[in-house]
Design an enzyme around this catalytic site. Structure first.
Site, PDB file in Angstrom:
ATOM      1  N   ASP A  19       0.866  -1.173   0.000  1.00 11.02           N
ATOM      2  CA  ASP A  19       0.000   0.000   0.000  1.00 11.02           C
ATOM      3  C   ASP A  19       0.910   1.232   0.000  1.00 11.02           C
ATOM      4  OD1 ASP A  19      -2.336   1.716   0.581  1.00 11.02           O
ATOM      5  OD2 ASP A  19      -1.427   1.837   2.574  1.00 11.02           O
ATOM      6  N   ASP A  21      -0.153   5.160   0.904  1.00 12.42           N
ATOM      7  CA  ASP A  21      -0.396   6.096   2.005  1.00 12.42           C
ATOM      8  C   ASP A  21      -0.561   5.348   3.324  1.00 12.42           C
ATOM      9  OD1 ASP A  21      -0.536   8.621   0.506  1.00 12.42           O
ATOM     10  OD2 ASP A  21      -2.346   7.772  -0.383  1.00 12.42           O
ATOM     11  N   ASP A 177      -1.583  -0.799   5.964  1.00 13.69           N
ATOM     12  CA  ASP A 177      -1.904  -0.251   7.288  1.00 13.69           C
ATOM     13  C   ASP A 177      -3.386  -0.245   7.578  1.00 13.69           C
ATOM     14  OD1 ASP A 177      -2.264   1.875   5.316  1.00 13.69           O
ATOM     15  OD2 ASP A 177      -2.517   3.219   7.023  1.00 13.69           O
TER      16      ASP A 177
END
Length: 229
Positions: A19, A21, A177
């Site tokens: 991922d 961001d 995240d």
């Protein structure tokens, strides 16, 4: 005679998908600020930081629908346009990689057979802007953005990356995240790692059955390598 064989380390997976961001890039504060500004600018009122943080990782249209249930297409387009304008031209807060990311990715790239990819809720234009600004596009063999395919947590972007790079799901790892990242991996039977320095809590990440949750990129790198004698 003493055995002086060198012990080498090799990555556990042929392909590691990241991922962007909240996993590689420390962009949470800027995203939240720009979402709040877009909400005020379009007459949608004050948006809490917690609500804004929760949707980081989704494609922008999907994020706006979740933040503002019942909005119509015109309102959704106005919110997306306002957010993009603030993110690109109004809020110019510098963005940086999290500690350990650049060194860790360089270590992975040193292995000639290691494949790296990005799966992100950003737009293609937005990710390319980051690639250009940080001169890092060449680090990755492939990437998918939410406007190229379906938004997380649908697993289509992972399916497309696997197909493009000719890798089976069991040979790949998703690192993210948010539960959106880990859920799309779980849908394919792909292993995942959660990072707890991003936007979703450890309990939310653990509910998605990752291999583990790490607190620093260096911890991820230590786990990724398997000693070989």
């Amino acid at each position: 005679m003493n055995d002086h064989r060198m012990v080498l380390s090799v990555p556990r997976y042929r392909l590691v998908i990241f991922d962007w961001d909240g996993t590689l890039m420390d962009s949470e504060a800027r995203i939240v600020d720009c979402l709040q500004a877009a909400s005020r600018e379009t007459g949608m009122g004050e948006l809490s930081a917690a609500a804004a943080r929760d949707i980081i990782g989704l494609g922008l249209p999907e994020a706006m629908e979740r933040l503002f249930p019942g909005i119509d297409a015109v309102q959704g387009e106005a919110l997306v346009a306002a957010y993009k304008r603030h993110f690109v031209t109004v809020d110019t807060t510098p963005l940086a990689f999290f500690p350990g990311v650049e060194a860790g990715l360089a270590r992975l790239r040193a292995h000639p057979d290691q494949l790296l990819a990005v799966a992100t809720g950003k737009s293609r234009r937005g990710l390319d802007r980051m690639f250009e600004y940080h001169a890092c596009g060449s680090w990755f063999h492939a990437s998918r953005t939410a406007d190229m395919t379906l938004s997380k947590p649908h697993p289509l972007m992972l399916e497309e990356l696997l197909l493009e790079l000719n890798v089976e799901a069991h040979e790949a790892l998703m690192v993210g995240d948010t539960e959106y990242d880990l859920e799309m991996a779980r849908a394919l039977g792909m292993h995942s790692i959660g990072v707890d320095y991003g936007v979703h809590s450890v309990p939310r990440l653990e509910a998605c059955a990752p291999q583990r949750v790490v607190s620093h990129f260096d911890e991820l790198m230590d786990w990724l390598y398997v000693p070989q004698s």
